[in-house]
Write an enzyme that holds these catalytic residues in place. Structure first.
Site, PDB file in Angstrom:
ATOM      1  N   ARG A 172     -32.066  -8.695 -52.926  1.00 25.68           N
ATOM      2  CA  ARG A 172     -30.855  -9.037 -52.180  1.00 25.68           C
ATOM      3  C   ARG A 172     -29.663  -8.496 -52.959  1.00 25.68           C
ATOM      4  O   ARG A 172     -29.699  -8.401 -54.182  1.00 25.68           O
ATOM      5  CB  ARG A 172     -30.718 -10.553 -52.025  1.00 25.68           C
ATOM      6  CG  ARG A 172     -31.857 -11.223 -51.267  1.00 25.68           C
ATOM      7  CD  ARG A 172     -31.643 -12.725 -51.217  1.00 25.68           C
ATOM      8  NE  ARG A 172     -32.670 -13.413 -50.430  1.00 25.68           N
ATOM      9  CZ  ARG A 172     -33.821 -13.872 -50.918  1.00 25.68           C
ATOM     10  NH1 ARG A 172     -34.083 -13.735 -52.214  1.00 25.68           N
ATOM     11  NH2 ARG A 172     -34.691 -14.475 -50.142  1.00 25.68           N
ATOM     12  N   LYS A 198     -32.800 -16.742 -54.346  1.00 20.18           N
ATOM     13  CA  LYS A 198     -32.241 -17.685 -53.385  1.00 20.18           C
ATOM     14  C   LYS A 198     -32.798 -19.076 -53.658  1.00 20.18           C
ATOM     15  O   LYS A 198     -33.969 -19.244 -53.963  1.00 20.18           O
ATOM     16  CB  LYS A 198     -32.602 -17.237 -51.966  1.00 20.18           C
ATOM     17  CG  LYS A 198     -31.817 -17.928 -50.875  1.00 20.18           C
ATOM     18  CD  LYS A 198     -32.092 -17.284 -49.534  1.00 20.18           C
ATOM     19  CE  LYS A 198     -31.263 -17.908 -48.427  1.00 20.18           C
ATOM     20  NZ  LYS A 198     -31.510 -17.256 -47.118  1.00 20.18           N
ATOM     21  N   HIS A 273     -28.983  -4.797 -47.200  1.00 24.00           N
ATOM     22  CA  HIS A 273     -30.095  -5.535 -46.598  1.00 24.00           C
ATOM     23  C   HIS A 273     -31.007  -4.607 -45.798  1.00 24.00           C
ATOM     24  O   HIS A 273     -32.187  -4.916 -45.592  1.00 24.00           O
ATOM     25  CB  HIS A 273     -29.548  -6.642 -45.702  1.00 24.00           C
ATOM     26  CG  HIS A 273     -30.346  -7.906 -45.770  1.00 24.00           C
ATOM     27  ND1 HIS A 273     -30.517  -8.629 -46.933  1.00 24.00           N
ATOM     28  CD2 HIS A 273     -31.051  -8.578 -44.808  1.00 24.00           C
ATOM     29  CE1 HIS A 273     -31.266  -9.687 -46.692  1.00 24.00           C
ATOM     30  NE2 HIS A 273     -31.602  -9.676 -45.422  1.00 24.00           N
ATOM     31  N   ARG A 276     -33.703  -3.652 -47.987  1.00 21.71           N
ATOM     32  CA  ARG A 276     -34.644  -4.765 -48.167  1.00 21.71           C
ATOM     33  C   ARG A 276     -35.641  -4.806 -47.004  1.00 21.71           C
ATOM     34  O   ARG A 276     -36.833  -5.036 -47.204  1.00 21.71           O
ATOM     35  CB  ARG A 276     -33.857  -6.066 -48.270  1.00 21.71           C
ATOM     36  CG  ARG A 276     -34.689  -7.303 -48.536  1.00 21.71           C
ATOM     37  CD  ARG A 276     -33.760  -8.456 -48.920  1.00 21.71           C
ATOM     38  NE  ARG A 276     -34.410  -9.758 -48.881  1.00 21.71           N
ATOM     39  CZ  ARG A 276     -35.165 -10.259 -49.853  1.00 21.71           C
ATOM     40  NH1 ARG A 276     -35.388  -9.546 -50.943  1.00 21.71           N
ATOM     41  NH2 ARG A 276     -35.707 -11.455 -49.740  1.00 21.71           N
ATOM     42  N   HIS A 299     -39.546 -15.263 -50.266  1.00 23.29           N
ATOM     43  CA  HIS A 299     -39.443 -16.010 -49.016  1.00 23.29           C
ATOM     44  C   HIS A 299     -40.297 -17.268 -49.090  1.00 23.29           C
ATOM     45  O   HIS A 299     -41.473 -17.220 -49.473  1.00 23.29           O
ATOM     46  CB  HIS A 299     -39.927 -15.160 -47.839  1.00 23.29           C
ATOM     47  CG  HIS A 299     -39.003 -14.048 -47.477  1.00 23.29           C
ATOM     48  ND1 HIS A 299     -39.417 -12.897 -46.853  1.00 23.29           N
ATOM     49  CD2 HIS A 299     -37.664 -13.903 -47.658  1.00 23.29           C
ATOM     50  CE1 HIS A 299     -38.389 -12.096 -46.660  1.00 23.29           C
ATOM     51  NE2 HIS A 299     -37.317 -12.692 -47.142  1.00 23.29           N
ATOM     52  N   TYR A 308     -39.006  -9.136 -41.348  1.00 24.48           N
ATOM     53  CA  TYR A 308     -38.568  -7.936 -42.065  1.00 24.48           C
ATOM     54  C   TYR A 308     -39.492  -6.756 -41.814  1.00 24.48           C
ATOM     55  O   TYR A 308     -39.110  -5.612 -42.061  1.00 24.48           O
ATOM     56  CB  TYR A 308     -38.513  -8.217 -43.573  1.00 24.48           C
ATOM     57  CG  TYR A 308     -37.296  -8.985 -44.026  1.00 24.48           C
ATOM     58  CD1 TYR A 308     -36.351  -8.394 -44.846  1.00 24.48           C
ATOM     59  CD2 TYR A 308     -37.094 -10.299 -43.639  1.00 24.48           C
ATOM     60  CE1 TYR A 308     -35.236  -9.096 -45.272  1.00 24.48           C
ATOM     61  CE2 TYR A 308     -35.983 -11.009 -44.057  1.00 24.48           C
ATOM     62  CZ  TYR A 308     -35.056 -10.407 -44.872  1.00 24.48           C
ATOM     63  OH  TYR A 308     -33.959 -11.105 -45.287  1.00 24.48           O
TER      64      TYR A 308
END
Length: 332
Positions: A172, A198, A273, A276, A299, A308
Protein backbone atom coordinates in the site's frame (compact mmCIF):
# COMPACT_ATOMS: atom_id res chain seq x y z
CA UNK A 1 3.11 -10.84 55.69
CA UNK A 2 6.20 -12.54 57.15
CA UNK A 3 8.93 -10.24 58.42
CA UNK A 4 11.41 -11.73 55.96
CA UNK A 5 9.26 -10.84 53.00
CA UNK A 6 10.04 -7.71 51.04
CA UNK A 7 7.01 -5.79 49.89
CA UNK A 8 6.82 -5.60 46.11
CA UNK A 9 6.23 -2.17 44.68
CA UNK A 10 3.82 -2.21 41.81
CA UNK A 11 4.08 0.48 39.21
CA UNK A 12 0.92 2.50 39.19
CA UNK A 13 -0.98 2.31 35.92
CA UNK A 14 -1.97 5.83 34.92
CA UNK A 15 -5.67 6.34 34.43
CA UNK A 16 -6.40 7.54 30.88
CA UNK A 17 -7.73 11.07 30.79
CA UNK A 18 -11.33 11.03 29.69
CA UNK A 19 -12.13 13.41 26.83
CA UNK A 20 -14.25 16.45 27.47
CA UNK A 21 -15.84 16.94 24.05
CA UNK A 22 -16.63 15.20 20.78
CA UNK A 23 -13.34 16.18 19.13
CA UNK A 24 -11.34 15.00 22.15
CA UNK A 25 -12.89 11.54 21.88
CA UNK A 26 -11.09 11.01 18.58
CA UNK A 27 -7.59 11.02 20.06
CA UNK A 28 -8.70 8.80 22.94
CA UNK A 29 -10.25 6.40 20.44
CA UNK A 30 -7.15 6.32 18.23
CA UNK A 31 -4.86 5.84 21.21
CA UNK A 32 -6.94 2.82 22.20
CA UNK A 33 -6.34 0.99 18.90
CA UNK A 34 -3.33 -0.61 17.19
CA UNK A 35 -3.18 1.30 13.94
CA UNK A 36 -0.56 2.31 11.41
CA UNK A 37 0.25 6.00 11.13
CA UNK A 38 -1.51 6.15 7.76
CA UNK A 39 -4.69 4.49 9.03
CA UNK A 40 -4.65 6.69 12.13
CA UNK A 41 -4.47 9.82 9.96
CA UNK A 42 -7.26 8.57 7.68
CA UNK A 43 -9.55 7.81 10.62
CA UNK A 44 -8.81 11.21 12.13
CA UNK A 45 -9.86 12.87 8.84
CA UNK A 46 -13.01 10.74 8.64
CA UNK A 47 -14.21 11.75 12.11
CA UNK A 48 -13.18 15.38 11.57
CA UNK A 49 -15.30 15.43 8.40
CA UNK A 50 -18.32 14.21 10.34
CA UNK A 51 -17.80 16.70 13.14
CA UNK A 52 -17.44 19.50 10.62
CA UNK A 53 -20.69 18.51 8.91
CA UNK A 54 -22.46 18.36 12.27
CA UNK A 55 -21.24 21.87 13.06
CA UNK A 56 -22.52 23.15 9.70
CA UNK A 57 -26.02 21.76 10.27
CA UNK A 58 -26.06 22.60 13.99
CA UNK A 59 -26.29 18.95 15.07
CA UNK A 60 -24.76 17.67 18.29
CA UNK A 61 -22.65 14.60 17.33
CA UNK A 62 -23.16 13.17 20.83
CA UNK A 63 -26.92 13.21 20.29
CA UNK A 64 -26.95 12.28 16.62
CA UNK A 65 -29.48 9.77 15.27
CA UNK A 66 -29.32 7.45 12.29
CA UNK A 67 -31.23 10.09 10.31
CA UNK A 68 -28.28 12.46 10.72
CA UNK A 69 -25.88 9.77 9.52
CA UNK A 70 -28.11 9.07 6.52
CA UNK A 71 -28.15 12.77 5.64
CA UNK A 72 -24.37 12.93 5.98
CA UNK A 73 -23.90 9.88 3.74
CA UNK A 74 -26.16 11.32 1.04
CA UNK A 75 -24.24 14.60 1.30
CA UNK A 76 -20.94 12.76 0.77
CA UNK A 77 -22.39 10.95 -2.24
CA UNK A 78 -23.62 14.13 -3.91
CA UNK A 79 -21.02 16.77 -3.02
CA UNK A 80 -17.98 17.16 -5.34
CA UNK A 81 -14.72 16.37 -3.59
CA UNK A 82 -12.28 19.30 -3.38
CA UNK A 83 -9.40 17.21 -4.76
CA UNK A 84 -11.07 15.29 -7.60
CA UNK A 85 -14.04 17.52 -8.35
CA UNK A 86 -16.28 14.42 -8.21
CA UNK A 87 -18.49 13.00 -5.45
CA UNK A 88 -17.03 10.18 -3.40
CA UNK A 89 -17.58 6.62 -4.57
CA UNK A 90 -19.92 4.33 -2.60
CA UNK A 91 -16.89 2.35 -1.40
CA UNK A 92 -15.23 5.48 0.01
CA UNK A 93 -18.45 6.62 1.70
CA UNK A 94 -18.87 3.14 3.19
CA UNK A 95 -15.31 3.24 4.50
CA UNK A 96 -15.89 6.62 6.14
CA UNK A 97 -19.06 5.38 7.80
CA UNK A 98 -17.23 2.27 8.99
CA UNK A 99 -14.63 4.45 10.72
CA UNK A 100 -17.40 6.56 12.19
CA UNK A 101 -19.17 3.45 13.47
CA UNK A 102 -15.99 2.31 15.23
CA UNK A 103 -15.70 5.78 16.80
CA UNK A 104 -19.26 5.59 18.11
CA UNK A 105 -18.71 2.05 19.41
CA UNK A 106 -15.92 3.50 21.52
CA UNK A 107 -18.21 6.26 22.78
CA UNK A 108 -20.85 3.68 23.71
CA UNK A 109 -18.27 1.78 25.77
CA UNK A 110 -17.41 5.01 27.57
CA UNK A 111 -21.13 5.68 28.06
CA UNK A 112 -20.74 9.03 26.35
CA UNK A 113 -23.65 8.04 24.07
CA UNK A 114 -26.36 5.44 24.54
CA UNK A 115 -26.34 3.91 21.07
CA UNK A 116 -24.31 3.93 17.88
CA UNK A 117 -26.30 5.97 15.31
CA UNK A 118 -24.38 4.45 12.40
CA UNK A 119 -25.80 1.01 13.20
CA UNK A 120 -29.25 1.89 11.89
CA UNK A 121 -28.03 4.06 9.02
CA UNK A 122 -28.46 3.25 5.34
CA UNK A 123 -24.92 2.49 4.23
CA UNK A 124 -23.99 2.41 0.52
CA UNK A 125 -23.95 -1.02 -1.08
CA UNK A 126 -20.43 -2.07 -2.01
CA UNK A 127 -19.92 -4.94 -4.45
CA UNK A 128 -17.31 -7.14 -2.79
CA UNK A 129 -16.66 -8.84 -6.11
CA UNK A 130 -15.67 -5.65 -7.92
CA UNK A 131 -13.17 -2.84 -7.48
CA UNK A 132 -13.16 0.49 -9.29
CA UNK A 133 -9.37 0.69 -9.21
CA UNK A 134 -7.76 0.39 -12.64
CA UNK A 135 -5.20 -2.40 -12.83
CA UNK A 136 -2.33 -2.89 -15.27
CA UNK A 137 -1.54 -5.83 -17.52
CA UNK A 138 1.86 -7.54 -17.10
CA UNK A 139 2.96 -5.87 -20.34
CA UNK A 140 1.99 -2.44 -19.02
CA UNK A 141 3.83 -3.10 -15.76
CA UNK A 142 6.93 -4.03 -17.78
CA UNK A 143 6.63 -0.83 -19.81
CA UNK A 144 6.36 1.25 -16.64
CA UNK A 145 9.41 -0.47 -15.13
CA UNK A 146 11.38 0.11 -18.34
CA UNK A 147 10.69 3.85 -18.19
CA UNK A 148 11.75 3.93 -14.53
CA UNK A 149 14.96 1.98 -15.29
CA UNK A 150 15.94 4.31 -18.12
CA UNK A 151 15.27 7.51 -16.21
CA UNK A 152 18.14 9.73 -15.14
CA UNK A 153 18.45 12.57 -12.68
CA UNK A 154 18.80 13.05 -8.93
CA UNK A 155 15.56 11.22 -8.05
CA UNK A 156 15.78 8.37 -10.56
CA UNK A 157 17.33 5.84 -8.16
CA UNK A 158 14.79 6.63 -5.44
CA UNK A 159 11.91 6.34 -7.92
CA UNK A 160 13.15 2.93 -9.04
CA UNK A 161 12.97 1.75 -5.42
CA UNK A 162 9.43 3.10 -5.00
CA UNK A 163 8.18 1.44 -8.18
CA UNK A 164 9.97 -1.84 -7.46
CA UNK A 165 8.40 -2.13 -4.01
CA UNK A 166 4.94 -1.29 -5.34
CA UNK A 167 5.19 -3.71 -8.25
CA UNK A 168 7.09 -6.63 -6.70
CA UNK A 169 5.58 -6.55 -3.20
CA UNK A 170 2.18 -4.97 -3.82
CA UNK A 171 2.60 -2.58 -0.89
CA UNK A 172 0.00 0.00 0.00
CA UNK A 173 1.24 3.53 -0.63
CA UNK A 174 0.98 4.31 3.09
CA UNK A 175 3.16 1.30 3.89
CA UNK A 176 5.68 2.37 1.26
CA UNK A 177 6.18 5.95 2.44
CA UNK A 178 6.32 4.85 6.09
CA UNK A 179 9.36 2.63 5.54
CA UNK A 180 12.59 3.51 7.35
CA UNK A 181 16.13 2.44 6.48
CA UNK A 182 16.16 0.46 9.72
CA UNK A 183 13.25 -1.65 8.46
CA UNK A 184 15.56 -3.37 5.98
CA UNK A 185 17.21 -6.59 7.05
CA UNK A 186 18.08 -10.19 6.21
CA UNK A 187 16.30 -13.33 7.34
CA UNK A 188 17.25 -16.93 6.46
CA UNK A 189 19.07 -15.87 3.33
CA UNK A 190 16.39 -13.42 2.20
CA UNK A 191 16.72 -9.67 1.97
CA UNK A 192 13.62 -8.48 3.77
CA UNK A 193 11.68 -5.46 4.92
CA UNK A 194 9.53 -5.05 8.02
CA UNK A 195 6.67 -2.59 8.30
CA UNK A 196 3.38 -1.88 10.02
CA UNK A 197 0.46 -2.88 7.86
CA UNK A 198 -3.22 -2.03 7.98
CA UNK A 199 -4.71 -2.42 11.43
CA UNK A 200 -1.32 -1.91 13.07
CA UNK A 201 -0.22 -5.42 12.11
CA UNK A 202 3.56 -5.97 12.13
CA UNK A 203 4.53 -7.59 8.85
CA UNK A 204 7.61 -8.66 6.92
CA UNK A 205 8.14 -9.36 3.23
CA UNK A 206 10.98 -10.71 1.15
CA UNK A 207 12.64 -8.36 -1.32
CA UNK A 208 12.93 -9.66 -4.87
CA UNK A 209 16.41 -9.55 -6.47
CA UNK A 210 15.41 -6.52 -8.56
CA UNK A 211 13.93 -4.66 -5.59
CA UNK A 212 16.95 -5.52 -3.46
CA UNK A 213 19.33 -4.26 -6.16
CA UNK A 214 17.36 -1.03 -6.53
CA UNK A 215 17.47 -0.45 -2.77
CA UNK A 216 21.22 -1.19 -2.64
CA UNK A 217 22.03 1.24 -5.47
CA UNK A 218 19.85 3.98 -4.01
CA UNK A 219 21.28 3.74 -0.50
CA UNK A 220 24.82 3.66 -1.89
CA UNK A 221 24.15 6.95 -3.68
CA UNK A 222 22.63 8.49 -0.55
CA UNK A 223 25.54 7.38 1.61
CA UNK A 224 28.06 8.73 -0.88
CA UNK A 225 26.30 12.10 -1.02
CA UNK A 226 26.21 12.26 2.78
CA UNK A 227 29.83 11.13 3.12
CA UNK A 228 28.98 8.26 5.46
CA UNK A 229 28.92 4.44 5.20
CA UNK A 230 25.62 2.90 4.17
CA UNK A 231 25.14 1.26 7.58
CA UNK A 232 25.08 4.70 9.24
CA UNK A 233 22.11 5.94 7.22
CA UNK A 234 18.97 6.43 9.31
CA UNK A 235 15.47 7.80 9.02
CA UNK A 236 13.04 7.47 6.13
CA UNK A 237 13.91 5.07 3.33
CA UNK A 238 12.49 7.28 0.58
CA UNK A 239 13.37 10.95 0.91
CA UNK A 240 13.04 14.17 -1.05
CA UNK A 241 15.94 16.36 -2.17
CA UNK A 242 15.69 18.19 1.17
CA UNK A 243 15.84 14.97 3.18
CA UNK A 244 12.16 14.96 4.12
CA UNK A 245 10.12 11.78 3.95
CA UNK A 246 8.51 11.23 0.56
CA UNK A 247 4.73 11.62 0.84
CA UNK A 248 1.92 9.63 -0.72
CA UNK A 249 0.90 12.45 -3.09
CA UNK A 250 4.38 12.43 -4.62
CA UNK A 251 4.08 8.68 -5.21
CA UNK A 252 0.71 9.19 -6.93
CA UNK A 253 2.28 11.74 -9.27
CA UNK A 254 5.26 9.47 -9.89
CA UNK A 255 3.10 6.52 -10.97
CA UNK A 256 1.08 8.65 -13.35
CA UNK A 257 4.15 10.37 -14.78
CA UNK A 258 5.86 7.05 -15.51
CA UNK A 259 2.66 5.54 -16.91
CA UNK A 260 2.20 8.51 -19.22
CA UNK A 261 5.79 8.22 -20.46
CA UNK A 262 5.21 4.49 -21.02
CA UNK A 263 2.18 5.23 -23.19
CA UNK A 264 -0.26 3.41 -20.90
CA UNK A 265 -3.90 4.30 -21.68
CA UNK A 266 -5.80 5.83 -18.80
CA UNK A 267 -2.57 6.94 -17.11
CA UNK A 268 -4.34 9.94 -15.55
CA UNK A 269 -6.63 7.62 -13.57
CA UNK A 270 -3.91 5.30 -12.29
CA UNK A 271 -2.68 5.25 -8.71
CA UNK A 272 -0.18 3.29 -6.61
CA UNK A 273 -3.12 1.02 -5.77
CA UNK A 274 -3.26 0.06 -9.45
CA UNK A 275 0.12 -1.64 -9.03
CA UNK A 276 -1.20 -3.46 -5.94
CA UNK A 277 -4.06 -4.83 -8.03
CA UNK A 278 -1.62 -5.91 -10.72
CA UNK A 279 0.48 -7.70 -8.11
CA UNK A 280 -2.51 -9.79 -6.99
CA UNK A 281 -3.70 -10.56 -10.52
CA UNK A 282 -0.24 -11.58 -11.75
CA UNK A 283 0.46 -13.70 -8.67
CA UNK A 284 -2.77 -15.65 -9.12
CA UNK A 285 -2.18 -16.01 -12.87
CA UNK A 286 1.22 -17.54 -12.09
CA UNK A 287 -0.42 -20.12 -9.87
CA UNK A 288 0.31 -18.63 -6.43
CA UNK A 289 -2.34 -20.02 -4.02
CA UNK A 290 -5.01 -17.57 -2.92
CA UNK A 291 -4.06 -17.89 0.75
CA UNK A 292 -0.42 -17.00 0.00
CA UNK A 293 -1.47 -13.91 -1.96
CA UNK A 294 -3.85 -13.01 0.88
CA UNK A 295 -1.03 -13.27 3.44
CA UNK A 296 1.35 -11.25 1.24
CA UNK A 297 -1.19 -8.45 0.86
CA UNK A 298 -2.20 -8.43 4.51
CA UNK A 299 -5.89 -9.09 3.88
CA UNK A 300 -7.97 -10.41 6.76
CA UNK A 301 -10.67 -11.68 4.40
CA UNK A 302 -9.88 -13.76 1.27
CA UNK A 303 -12.84 -12.11 -0.48
CA UNK A 304 -10.84 -8.88 -0.46
CA UNK A 305 -7.95 -10.62 -2.19
CA UNK A 306 -10.30 -12.04 -4.81
CA UNK A 307 -11.49 -8.52 -5.64
CA UNK A 308 -7.91 -7.62 -6.51
CA UNK A 309 -7.57 -10.59 -8.85
CA UNK A 310 -8.83 -9.11 -12.13
CA UNK A 311 -8.20 -12.36 -14.00
CA UNK A 312 -10.28 -14.57 -11.72
CA UNK A 313 -13.06 -14.98 -14.32
CA UNK A 314 -10.63 -16.02 -17.06
CA UNK A 315 -11.91 -19.31 -18.47
CA UNK A 316 -8.32 -20.51 -18.86
CA UNK A 317 -8.40 -20.99 -15.08
CA UNK A 318 -11.68 -22.90 -14.99
CA UNK A 319 -11.13 -25.89 -12.64
CA UNK A 320 -13.12 -28.02 -15.07
CA UNK A 321 -9.97 -28.31 -17.20
CA UNK A 322 -7.89 -29.60 -14.29
CA UNK A 323 -10.56 -32.15 -13.37
CA UNK A 324 -10.86 -33.31 -16.99
CA UNK A 325 -7.06 -33.62 -17.36
CA UNK A 326 -6.81 -35.68 -14.15
CA UNK A 327 -9.63 -37.97 -15.24
CA UNK A 328 -8.01 -38.43 -18.64
CA UNK A 329 -4.73 -39.49 -17.01
CA UNK A 330 -6.51 -42.02 -14.82
CA UNK A 331 -8.36 -43.52 -17.74
CA UNK A 332 -5.10 -43.88 -19.63
Amino acid sequence: MLSSEVPVRRRAIPTPALPAGAADFTEAWLANRRLSAHTRAAYRRDVAGWLGWCADVAADPLRAQFLHVNAYARWLESTPNARSGKPLTPATVARKLSALSSWYDFLVKLRAVETNPVTGADRPHVDRDHSATIGLTPEEVNALLTVADRATGPTAARNRVAVALLVDLGLRVGELVSLDVGDLGAERGHHSVRFTGKGGQARRRALTPSASAAVHDYLALRASAAGVPVHLLTGALLVTSTGARLDRHSVFRLVRRLARAAGIPGWARLSPHSLRHSFATTARAEGVPLEDVQDAMGHADPRTTRRYDRDRHNLDRDPAYAIWAARSRRRG
